[in-house]
Every structure is written in structure tokens, then in C-alpha cells.
Design a protein around this motif. Structure first.
Motif, PDB file in Angstrom:
ATOM      1  N   GLY A 100       0.817  -1.212   0.000  1.00 22.39           N
ATOM      2  CA  GLY A 100       0.000   0.000   0.000  1.00 22.39           C
ATOM      3  C   GLY A 100       0.848   1.259   0.000  1.00 22.39           C
ATOM      4  O   GLY A 100       0.555   2.233  -0.715  1.00 22.39           O
ATOM      5  N   GLU A 101       1.934   1.238   0.784  1.00 17.60           N
ATOM      6  CA  GLU A 101       2.815   2.411   0.851  1.00 17.60           C
ATOM      7  C   GLU A 101       3.546   2.633  -0.475  1.00 17.60           C
ATOM      8  O   GLU A 101       3.689   3.771  -0.937  1.00 17.60           O
ATOM      9  CB  GLU A 101       3.809   2.241   1.999  1.00 17.60           C
ATOM     10  CG  GLU A 101       3.144   2.328   3.374  1.00 17.60           C
ATOM     11  CD  GLU A 101       4.115   2.072   4.509  1.00 17.60           C
ATOM     12  OE1 GLU A 101       5.213   1.538   4.233  1.00 17.60           O
ATOM     13  OE2 GLU A 101       3.768   2.386   5.665  1.00 17.60           O
ATOM     14  N   VAL A 102       4.003   1.533  -1.081  1.00 21.95           N
ATOM     15  CA  VAL A 102       4.687   1.652  -2.371  1.00 21.95           C
ATOM     16  C   VAL A 102       3.701   2.115  -3.445  1.00 21.95           C
ATOM     17  O   VAL A 102       4.031   2.937  -4.312  1.00 21.95           O
ATOM     18  CB  VAL A 102       5.345   0.310  -2.770  1.00 21.95           C
ATOM     19  CG1 VAL A 102       5.922   0.394  -4.185  1.00 21.95           C
ATOM     20  CG2 VAL A 102       6.450  -0.063  -1.783  1.00 21.95           C
ATOM     21  N   ALA A 103       2.465   1.599  -3.371  1.00 25.57           N
ATOM     22  CA  ALA A 103       1.435   2.001  -4.335  1.00 25.57           C
ATOM     23  C   ALA A 103       1.149   3.499  -4.251  1.00 25.57           C
ATOM     24  O   ALA A 103       0.821   4.137  -5.261  1.00 25.57           O
ATOM     25  CB  ALA A 103       0.157   1.207  -4.115  1.00 25.57           C
ATOM     26  N   CYS A 104       1.269   4.073  -3.063  1.00 24.16           N
ATOM     27  CA  CYS A 104       1.076   5.526  -2.905  1.00 24.16           C
ATOM     28  C   CYS A 104       2.021   6.299  -3.820  1.00 24.16           C
ATOM     29  O   CYS A 104       1.675   7.364  -4.341  1.00 24.16           O
ATOM     30  CB  CYS A 104       1.338   5.937  -1.454  1.00 24.16           C
ATOM     31  SG  CYS A 104       0.008   5.533  -0.312  1.00 24.16           S
ATOM     32  N   GLU A 114      -8.885   1.754 -11.920  1.00 27.94           N
ATOM     33  CA  GLU A 114      -9.248   0.345 -11.763  1.00 27.94           C
ATOM     34  C   GLU A 114      -9.508   0.018 -10.296  1.00 27.94           C
ATOM     35  O   GLU A 114     -10.428  -0.739  -9.969  1.00 27.94           O
ATOM     36  CB  GLU A 114      -8.149  -0.567 -12.305  1.00 27.94           C
ATOM     37  CG  GLU A 114      -8.075  -0.636 -13.811  1.00 27.94           C
ATOM     38  CD  GLU A 114      -7.110  -1.702 -14.282  1.00 27.94           C
ATOM     39  OE1 GLU A 114      -7.078  -2.796 -13.667  1.00 27.94           O
ATOM     40  OE2 GLU A 114      -6.378  -1.451 -15.251  1.00 27.94           O
ATOM     41  N   LEU A 115      -8.691   0.598  -9.410  1.00 26.55           N
ATOM     42  CA  LEU A 115      -8.870   0.353  -7.977  1.00 26.55           C
ATOM     43  C   LEU A 115     -10.204   0.907  -7.505  1.00 26.55           C
ATOM     44  O   LEU A 115     -10.926   0.259  -6.740  1.00 26.55           O
ATOM     45  CB  LEU A 115      -7.706   0.988  -7.203  1.00 26.55           C
ATOM     46  CG  LEU A 115      -7.644   0.681  -5.700  1.00 26.55           C
ATOM     47  CD1 LEU A 115      -7.457  -0.816  -5.455  1.00 26.55           C
ATOM     48  CD2 LEU A 115      -6.513   1.470  -5.043  1.00 26.55           C
ATOM     49  N   LYS A 116     -10.535   2.094  -7.962  1.00 22.91           N
ATOM     50  CA  LYS A 116     -11.828   2.691  -7.607  1.00 22.91           C
ATOM     51  C   LYS A 116     -12.971   1.815  -8.104  1.00 22.91           C
ATOM     52  O   LYS A 116     -13.925   1.545  -7.363  1.00 22.91           O
ATOM     53  CB  LYS A 116     -11.942   4.088  -8.211  1.00 22.91           C
ATOM     54  CG  LYS A 116     -13.251   4.800  -7.849  1.00 22.91           C
ATOM     55  CD  LYS A 116     -13.318   6.191  -8.479  1.00 22.91           C
ATOM     56  CE  LYS A 116     -14.627   6.880  -8.104  1.00 22.91           C
ATOM     57  NZ  LYS A 116     -14.750   8.207  -8.735  1.00 22.91           N
ATOM     58  N   SER A 117     -12.870   1.339  -9.342  1.00 23.80           N
ATOM     59  CA  SER A 117     -13.915   0.493  -9.926  1.00 23.80           C
ATOM     60  C   SER A 117     -14.050  -0.826  -9.165  1.00 23.80           C
ATOM     61  O   SER A 117     -15.160  -1.311  -8.944  1.00 23.80           O
ATOM     62  CB  SER A 117     -13.603   0.201 -11.399  1.00 23.80           C
ATOM     63  OG  SER A 117     -13.644   1.386 -12.157  1.00 23.80           O
ATOM     64  N   ALA A 118     -12.905  -1.400  -8.763  1.00 21.28           N
ATOM     65  CA  ALA A 118     -12.934  -2.660  -8.011  1.00 21.28           C
ATOM     66  C   ALA A 118     -13.619  -2.474  -6.662  1.00 21.28           C
ATOM     67  O   ALA A 118     -14.397  -3.326  -6.221  1.00 21.28           O
ATOM     68  CB  ALA A 118     -11.513  -3.191  -7.816  1.00 21.28           C
ATOM     69  N   ARG A 140      -9.653  -9.041  -6.325  1.00 17.21           N
ATOM     70  CA  ARG A 140      -9.313  -8.116  -7.413  1.00 17.21           C
ATOM     71  C   ARG A 140      -8.865  -6.763  -6.877  1.00 17.21           C
ATOM     72  O   ARG A 140      -7.894  -6.165  -7.382  1.00 17.21           O
ATOM     73  CB  ARG A 140     -10.509  -7.934  -8.360  1.00 17.21           C
ATOM     74  CG  ARG A 140     -10.236  -7.011  -9.546  1.00 17.21           C
ATOM     75  CD  ARG A 140      -9.082  -7.511 -10.387  1.00 17.21           C
ATOM     76  NE  ARG A 140      -8.653  -6.528 -11.383  1.00 17.21           N
ATOM     77  CZ  ARG A 140      -7.403  -6.361 -11.774  1.00 17.21           C
ATOM     78  NH1 ARG A 140      -6.426  -7.104 -11.276  1.00 17.21           N
ATOM     79  NH2 ARG A 140      -7.092  -5.459 -12.680  1.00 17.21           N
ATOM     80  N   PHE A 141      -9.546  -6.272  -5.844  1.00 15.20           N
ATOM     81  CA  PHE A 141      -9.181  -4.992  -5.246  1.00 15.20           C
ATOM     82  C   PHE A 141      -7.720  -5.025  -4.789  1.00 15.20           C
ATOM     83  O   PHE A 141      -6.937  -4.109  -5.082  1.00 15.20           O
ATOM     84  CB  PHE A 141     -10.107  -4.690  -4.066  1.00 15.20           C
ATOM     85  CG  PHE A 141      -9.810  -3.383  -3.371  1.00 15.20           C
ATOM     86  CD1 PHE A 141     -10.345  -2.186  -3.841  1.00 15.20           C
ATOM     87  CD2 PHE A 141      -8.999  -3.339  -2.242  1.00 15.20           C
ATOM     88  CE1 PHE A 141     -10.065  -0.978  -3.212  1.00 15.20           C
ATOM     89  CE2 PHE A 141      -8.718  -2.140  -1.603  1.00 15.20           C
ATOM     90  CZ  PHE A 141      -9.258  -0.962  -2.091  1.00 15.20           C
ATOM     91  N   HIS A 142      -7.361  -6.092  -4.087  1.00 14.87           N
ATOM     92  CA  HIS A 142      -6.005  -6.188  -3.558  1.00 14.87           C
ATOM     93  C   HIS A 142      -4.979  -6.443  -4.652  1.00 14.87           C
ATOM     94  O   HIS A 142      -3.854  -5.925  -4.590  1.00 14.87           O
ATOM     95  CB  HIS A 142      -5.940  -7.270  -2.476  1.00 14.87           C
ATOM     96  CG  HIS A 142      -6.654  -6.891  -1.221  1.00 14.87           C
ATOM     97  ND1 HIS A 142      -6.074  -6.090  -0.260  1.00 14.87           N
ATOM     98  CD2 HIS A 142      -7.910  -7.152  -0.791  1.00 14.87           C
ATOM     99  CE1 HIS A 142      -6.943  -5.889   0.724  1.00 14.87           C
ATOM    100  NE2 HIS A 142      -8.064  -6.520   0.419  1.00 14.87           N
ATOM    101  N   GLU A 143      -5.357  -7.198  -5.679  1.00 15.11           N
ATOM    102  CA  GLU A 143      -4.435  -7.470  -6.784  1.00 15.11           C
ATOM    103  C   GLU A 143      -4.000  -6.183  -7.491  1.00 15.11           C
ATOM    104  O   GLU A 143      -2.847  -6.067  -7.918  1.00 15.11           O
ATOM    105  CB  GLU A 143      -5.091  -8.401  -7.803  1.00 15.11           C
ATOM    106  CG  GLU A 143      -5.054  -9.867  -7.418  1.00 15.11           C
ATOM    107  CD  GLU A 143      -5.687 -10.743  -8.486  1.00 15.11           C
ATOM    108  OE1 GLU A 143      -5.329 -11.926  -8.537  1.00 15.11           O
ATOM    109  OE2 GLU A 143      -6.527 -10.244  -9.265  1.00 15.11           O
TER     110      GLU A 143
END
Length: 225
Positions: A100-104, A114-118, A140-143
Motif C-alpha cells: 500500500g505504501e509503495v502504491a502511494c 481500476e482500484l476505484k472500480s474494483a 481483485r481490489f487487492h491485486e
């Protein structure tokens, strides 16, 4: 033992791997239940193979902790235990926070959409009675978060943990009271990543996993009470 086991594994894999993956998925997805005996001759008939790849698959499943050998009963699907759950979640909590931190820092606008849609898809499904369908939406959200890290090794480890977690995830999602809470937790994680706020994401992931652990532990302990 009479119900069908679904095979969706790549048919170009060696037969022993197809059998192993088929039985592994059947256990993780609840088609083979905790405590159910794995009788070689019956499984061989159902999958249309000899007993040799069944025996090899059972050995590998035992090494993964999904099967246990019990005197006078043979191979049995392992129960969901407190220690297994805590061990998996202890590792997952740390790596999910890292992801999550790296994704930031690294998430692209496309993956953020895509994350919002999931997350929204999970919200649309939260009233469903189909735990498998809801679990897939959760996965899917976590992927997408894993993908956003761009770190192939981290993605591989998290996907492996995700597979090990599938049985636990299904147990959690059987409780409809958890669905709205999960939806809100997904929104917190999404908003934190969208805003690039590592602190918010870390706390939201901790809450997300701690709630899951508490709920599943309650379910494990209830039959023993």
C-alpha cells in the motif's frame, strides 16, 4: 465425496501438476471441506487419472499444510487452525502495508481508476449470498494494489499468500455483517492511496486485516465452545 471437482488448470501442464493444482484449488475454494478424507481410488475415478498422480499431489498438499495424515484414516483436508491463520496474517499484514505504501508512490492514473472500480464493484455485490463471487471481487481490489507496486517479487509473494488466505476469506465473507465493514475499509485504503498518504494506508490496512483475523478466529472458536 460424490460432488464434482472443477478443473480450470492449464491443460498443457504435466498431469501430476494438473492434479495437484486441481485438488489444491478444490480445498482452497471449499469444494473439499476441512476434515474430508481424500481417498485415492475415488479421486482417481473422479479426475480420470491413475492413483500415482493423486498420491504425489496428496504428498505435496501435506507439505503445504492443506492436508494432514491421520492414523487409520489416511489423508484428510486440514482444518482451519488459529496458528495457521495467525501465521499467514502476520506475514500478510506486513507485506500488505508495504504494498500500500509503495502504491502511494507508484500507482498510475489507470490503475487508480481500476482500484476505484474494483471497490465500487465490491460495494455492488455486498448484498450477495455468493461468497465466492464476493471473494473474487475482494481479491481483485487487492491485486490492483499489488500490481501498482511494480515489484515482481512482492507481487509473487502476496499472490501466494492470497491463495493460502482464500479459505479464510470465504469463512469471513459468509458473515453478511462483515460486507459493509469491508466496503468501508476498501474506501479508506483507496482514499489513502489516491492522496498518497502512507500513514492513512498503513493504518487502514492494519484495521482491515485485524478485523478479518478477529472475525475468523471467532468463527473457529465457536464450534469448539
Amino acid at each position: 465425496m460424490g460432488k464434482e471437482i472443477h478443473t480450470t488448470i492449464n491443460e498443457y501442464l504435466p498431469l501430476r501438476d494438473v492434479v495437484f493444482q486441481t485438488l489444491r484449488q478444490a480445498i482452497l475454494h471449499g469444494e473439499l471441506k476441512p476434515g474430508e478424507r481424500l481417498m485415492e481410488i475415488h479421486l482417481a475415478e473422479r479426475l480420470g487419472v491413475s492413483r500415482t498422480p493423486i498420491r504425489e499431489a496428496i504428498r505435496k498438499l501435506e507439505l503445504e499444510g492443506l492436508v494432514v495424515m491421520i492414523p487409520r484414516r489416511g489423508a484428510v483436508v486440514a482444518s482451519i487452525t488459529e496458528k495457521d491463520l495467525k501465521d499467514v496474517l502476520e506475514v500478510r499484514r506486513t507485506l500488505e502495508i508495504l504494498a500500500g505504501e509503495v502504491a502511494c508512490e507508484r500507482i498510475t492514473p489507470e490503475l487508480l481508476m481500476e482500484l476505484k472500480s474494483a471497490g465500487e464493484e465490491f460495494g455492488r455485490l455486498k448484498e450477495t449470498e455468493d461468497a465466492n463471487r464476493l471473494a473474487e471481487a475482494d481479491v481483485r481490489f487487492h491485486e490492483i494494489i499489488y500490481e501498482a507496486t511494480g515489484n515482481a517479487r512482492l507481487i509473487h509473494i502476496l499472490n501466494n499468500l492470497r491463495e493460502q488466505m482464500y479459505r479464510y476469506r470465504l469463512e469471513y465473507l459468509k458473515d453478511k455483517g462483515s460486507h459493509e465493514r469491508l466496503h468501508q475499509e476498501h474506501r479508506e485504503i483507496y482514499n489513502g492511496i489516491k492522496n498518497g498518504d502512507k500513514s492513512v494506508v498503513g493504518k487502514a490496512v492494519c484495521v482491515h486485516i485485524d478485523n478479518q483475523e478477529a472475525a475468523i478466529l471467532a468463527g473457529i472458536r465457536e464450534p469448539q465452545a
